[in-house]
Structure formats: structure tokens, C-alpha cells
Design a protein around this motif. Structure first.
Motif, PDB file in Angstrom:
ATOM      1  N   ALA A   1       3.947  -0.396   4.852  1.00 48.50           N
ATOM      2  CA  ALA A   1       3.342   0.522   3.891  1.00 48.50           C
ATOM      3  C   ALA A   1       4.430   1.453   3.360  1.00 48.50           C
ATOM      4  O   ALA A   1       5.458   1.670   4.012  1.00 48.50           O
ATOM      5  CB  ALA A   1       2.219   1.321   4.532  1.00 48.50           C
TER       6      ALA A   1
ATOM      7  N   GLU B   1      -4.094   9.431   5.741  1.00 47.53           N
ATOM      8  CA  GLU B   1      -3.855   7.987   5.581  1.00 47.53           C
ATOM      9  C   GLU B   1      -2.750   7.520   6.530  1.00 47.53           C
ATOM     10  O   GLU B   1      -2.868   6.467   7.162  1.00 47.53           O
ATOM     11  CB  GLU B   1      -3.440   7.667   4.139  1.00 47.53           C
ATOM     12  CG  GLU B   1      -4.514   7.876   3.101  1.00 47.53           C
ATOM     13  CD  GLU B   1      -3.978   7.678   1.679  1.00 47.53           C
ATOM     14  OE1 GLU B   1      -4.739   7.154   0.864  1.00 47.53           O
ATOM     15  OE2 GLU B   1      -2.823   8.045   1.400  1.00 47.53           O
TER      16      GLU B   1
ATOM     17  N   ARG C   1       0.841  -1.192   0.000  1.00 54.16           N
ATOM     18  CA  ARG C   1       0.000   0.000   0.000  1.00 54.16           C
ATOM     19  C   ARG C   1       0.880   1.247   0.000  1.00 54.16           C
ATOM     20  O   ARG C   1       1.836   1.344   0.765  1.00 54.16           O
ATOM     21  CB  ARG C   1      -0.873  -0.039   1.253  1.00 54.16           C
ATOM     22  CG  ARG C   1      -1.790   1.124   1.397  1.00 54.16           C
ATOM     23  CD  ARG C   1      -2.711   0.943   2.597  1.00 54.16           C
ATOM     24  NE  ARG C   1      -3.456   2.141   2.829  1.00 54.16           N
ATOM     25  CZ  ARG C   1      -4.095   2.409   3.949  1.00 54.16           C
ATOM     26  NH1 ARG C   1      -4.082   1.537   4.929  1.00 54.16           N
ATOM     27  NH2 ARG C   1      -4.754   3.541   4.097  1.00 54.16           N
ATOM     28  N   THR C   2       0.544   2.209  -0.877  1.00 54.34           N
ATOM     29  CA  THR C   2       1.277   3.469  -0.940  1.00 54.34           C
ATOM     30  C   THR C   2       0.397   4.590  -0.411  1.00 54.34           C
ATOM     31  O   THR C   2      -0.744   4.744  -0.851  1.00 54.34           O
ATOM     32  CB  THR C   2       1.728   3.784  -2.380  1.00 54.34           C
ATOM     33  OG1 THR C   2       2.571   2.717  -2.836  1.00 54.34           O
ATOM     34  CG2 THR C   2       2.507   5.084  -2.448  1.00 54.34           C
ATOM     35  N   LEU C   3       0.935   5.341   0.528  1.00 53.01           N
ATOM     36  CA  LEU C   3       0.198   6.435   1.157  1.00 53.01           C
ATOM     37  C   LEU C   3       0.668   7.769   0.593  1.00 53.01           C
ATOM     38  O   LEU C   3       1.872   8.005   0.462  1.00 53.01           O
ATOM     39  CB  LEU C   3       0.424   6.405   2.668  1.00 53.01           C
ATOM     40  CG  LEU C   3       0.225   5.048   3.352  1.00 53.01           C
ATOM     41  CD1 LEU C   3       0.656   5.101   4.805  1.00 53.01           C
ATOM     42  CD2 LEU C   3      -1.212   4.598   3.239  1.00 53.01           C
TER      43      LEU C   3
END
Length: 151
Positions: A59, A13, A6-8
Motif C-alpha cells: 500500500a 486506514e 491502494r493509497t492511504l
């Protein structure tokens, strides 16, 4: 490999992930998907994520995202990739013999090094520690000269 994690790109987020990750080590890699060293690190993180899933979450944080700049400044991220660890919303530090205990700078030499560090942070956190000693030998810890401005 960054597409597996997952990329924030938004502060909210990151805030939510830090707040909502309980009883696990949260690993946040600050960097760019296009950076060569980040790609190398992302591959290690992606390959390790499943193995560590019982006690860690991983992440990626895009350092170029406008909303993320508050974290980039707060954690003084000047060299990428920088990996920061949390446990139950507490920033976990690690003494690796470098001047900066707040983050891991650079990539890990191999997958097992990353796993060993996350396990050490988890064990330390479970004992109530906020800082742990790095389990890696000095030759496997990236060395960076930190340049201080205005001193």
C-alpha cells in the motif's frame, strides 16, 4: 502506476491495515504520487504486487496527508520515498549496512531486488526474527547521508 495500489491518507486506514494484515508482509511506501523517485518505486511495487500476493500486501501512504503526520514523525521520514515493512503488526527491520535499519530509503534498482527483500523479510518473520540481513549486494543499496540536527 500508483493508481494500481491502494493509497492511504488517514491514520485509521494505516492502523487497520497494519493490524489486519496477518501472516503476510505489509509493505508501506511513504511518499508522494507526484515525486519522480516515488513514481519509479511505485512502478516496481505495482509490477511486483501480484507476484507477491501470497505472502505480501503493498500500500502507498501519502506523506502530505494531515492525519499521516503522526507516522511521518514516528518513523522519522525525512527522505522520500521511505518503505516500511510489517509482519503480523510487528515492525520488521532490515540491516542493509546503512545507519537506519527501520526503513528502506529510495527506490529499488529493479523489481527482483524488491521481491528478494520481501521474501527475506517473510522468511525471517516466519522464524520469529524482528530484523533480517539485506540480501542485496552493497552496490544495489541506495546510500544517503543522514543529517542529525541538534547534536
Amino acid at each position: 502506476m500508483s493508481y494500481l495500489l491502494r493509497t492511504l491518507t488517514k491514520k485509521q486506514e494505516v492502523d487497520e491495515l497494519i493490524r489486519d494484515t496477518l501472516d503476510k508482509v505489509l509493505v508501506l511506501r511513504f511518499g508522494r504520487a507526484s515525486d519522480l523517485v516515488c513514481m519509479q518505486l511505485d512502478e516496481i511495487l505495482a509490477k511486483s504486487a501480484q507476484e507477491l500476493s501470497k505472502f505480501a500486501s503493498v500500500a502507498l501512504v501519502d506523506v502530505d496527508a494531515e492525519e499521516i503526520q503522526v507516522y511521518v514523525k514516528y518513523f522519522d521520514i525525512t527522505i522520500i520515498p521511505a518503505t516500511i515493512f510489517f509482519f503480523n503488526a510487528q515492525h520488521m527491520k532490515m540491516d542493509s549496512g546503512t545507519p537506519d535499519h527501520t526503513k528502506w530509503i529510495g527506490a529499488f534498482y529493479r523489481k527482483q531486488d524488491f521481491i528478494d527483500i520481501v521474501e527475506t523479510i517473510f522468511r525471517g518473520a516466519m522464524k520469529g526474527k524482528m530484523i533480517v540481513m539485506c540480501p542485496l549486494p552493497p552496490e544495489r543499496i541506495p546510500k544517503f547521508e543522514l543529517l542529525y540536527r541538534n547534536i
